[in-house]
Design an enzyme around this catalytic site. Sequence first.
Site, short mmCIF file in Angstrom:
data_model
loop_
_atom_site.label_atom_id
_atom_site.label_comp_id
_atom_site.label_asym_id
_atom_site.label_seq_id
_atom_site.Cartn_x
_atom_site.Cartn_y
_atom_site.Cartn_z
N GLU A 172 -11.51 -3.49 -3.17
CA GLU A 172 -10.53 -2.51 -3.66
C GLU A 172 -10.35 -2.71 -5.16
O GLU A 172 -9.75 -3.69 -5.59
CB GLU A 172 -9.20 -2.73 -2.93
CG GLU A 172 -9.32 -2.68 -1.42
CD GLU A 172 -8.27 -3.53 -0.71
OE1 GLU A 172 -7.07 -3.32 -0.94
OE2 GLU A 172 -8.64 -4.41 0.06
N HIS A 180 0.79 -1.24 0.00
CA HIS A 180 0.00 0.00 0.00
C HIS A 180 0.83 1.29 0.00
O HIS A 180 0.54 2.24 0.74
CB HIS A 180 -0.96 0.00 1.19
CG HIS A 180 -2.06 -1.03 1.09
ND1 HIS A 180 -2.50 -1.53 -0.10
CD2 HIS A 180 -2.80 -1.64 2.05
CE1 HIS A 180 -3.47 -2.41 0.12
NE2 HIS A 180 -3.67 -2.51 1.41
N HIS A 240 -9.71 2.21 0.12
CA HIS A 240 -9.68 1.07 1.05
C HIS A 240 -10.79 1.16 2.10
O HIS A 240 -10.53 0.92 3.29
CB HIS A 240 -8.30 1.00 1.70
CG HIS A 240 -7.89 -0.38 2.11
ND1 HIS A 240 -8.59 -1.13 3.03
CD2 HIS A 240 -6.85 -1.15 1.74
CE1 HIS A 240 -7.99 -2.29 3.20
NE2 HIS A 240 -6.93 -2.33 2.42
#
Length: 382
Positions: free
Chosen positions: A347, A136, A210
């Site tokens: 996502e 991420h 997210h």
Amino acid sequence: MRFICKYMTTLFFILIIALLAECVKEIKPTMNIEEKVFGKTADGIPANLYILTNSNGMEVKITNYGGIVVSISVPDKNGKFYDVVLGYDTLEEYTRDNPYFGCIVGRYANRIAKGAFMLNGVEYTLAQNNNDNHLHGGIKGFDKVVWNAEIVRRDEEVGVKLTYLSVDGEEGYPGNLNVTVIYTLTDSDELKIDYMATTDRDTVVNLTNHSYFNLAGAGLGDVLGHEMMINADRFTPINANLIPTGELRSVEGTPLDFTRPETIGSRIDADDEQIKFGGGYDHNWVLNKSGEELSLAARVSDPATGRCMMVYTTEPGIQFYSGNFLDGSSRGKKGSVYHKRYAFCLETQHFPDSPNKPEFPSVVLKPAETYKQTTIYRFSVK
Ligand code: GLA
């Protein structure tokens, strides 16, 4: 005379009803956006909270810290509104230890194996912040920066335009990347997210949101009874480190087959290698589509409350994560405790580890190009 009197009385009542109907129309909420101070980061940078409402009463709160969707309030089948995303009440809590609640993830959403990739013959090394993988966007990804924000108003829509310049070398990625994310609330109960990015050097980009959803209400229980449909015949199987093997495998006959609606809980503990590697669902599905068109990716509903969410995207993949790492350790909004599987994430993205998988759709962005993606979360009741 008596007839005229009766006629006049009926007319009078009709008039009163018409007037009342007009008043109800008047007090029906209209599209609105309000800006409030949310707080300051540990470095003293102020962040705001944007409160978007539509004429059906749907409300979305967004902060420009991390581009986080703080809350989404939508009605159930009885018209009762409740917040359906996990998060915190204060900015301070978001800056402390947030498992990516509601944020924009970048420069690269999901994992890059061993925190390294090659581009144009040069090796780039990134933080290994998830075992030996990069996850991420690294230590301080797009979820932990304060974005510039601007209010956007259009017919039947209100929104917030967020911009951020990720400088060359930030978190190890090449190129100055100019990123724009526009959150829009429409009168059709949609939260639309438009992403755009340009660079001055070849780089890799993969952006997503997210949000952790629970259609029964954030903090009110697990999501195992939710029904999920994912419009995908294939997925990208992972190894024990949650890195795709490179294969595109059919979902048929596996616990990952959501081509027809299935409850999240029915096969989540199945004796299956992929389920074991993911600790439940934590995989990327290869969406059924012909190109980059905006198409239906997933549909989720909660039979108990009747709340339903459709996900549309221009992206080729979707990571369905069933909140396996939630462990009740952090207190969320209004003191609620978020236990394992109290939420699901959808996502929309390019496939994980694409920079190391030339066979996957490319995530390389060149100076002459513009990265674009649109995702829509549409809410309704069944
Ligand atoms: C993603 C990953 C998960 C987990 C969460 C954050 O969805 O796929 O494995 O890291 O983010 O906790």
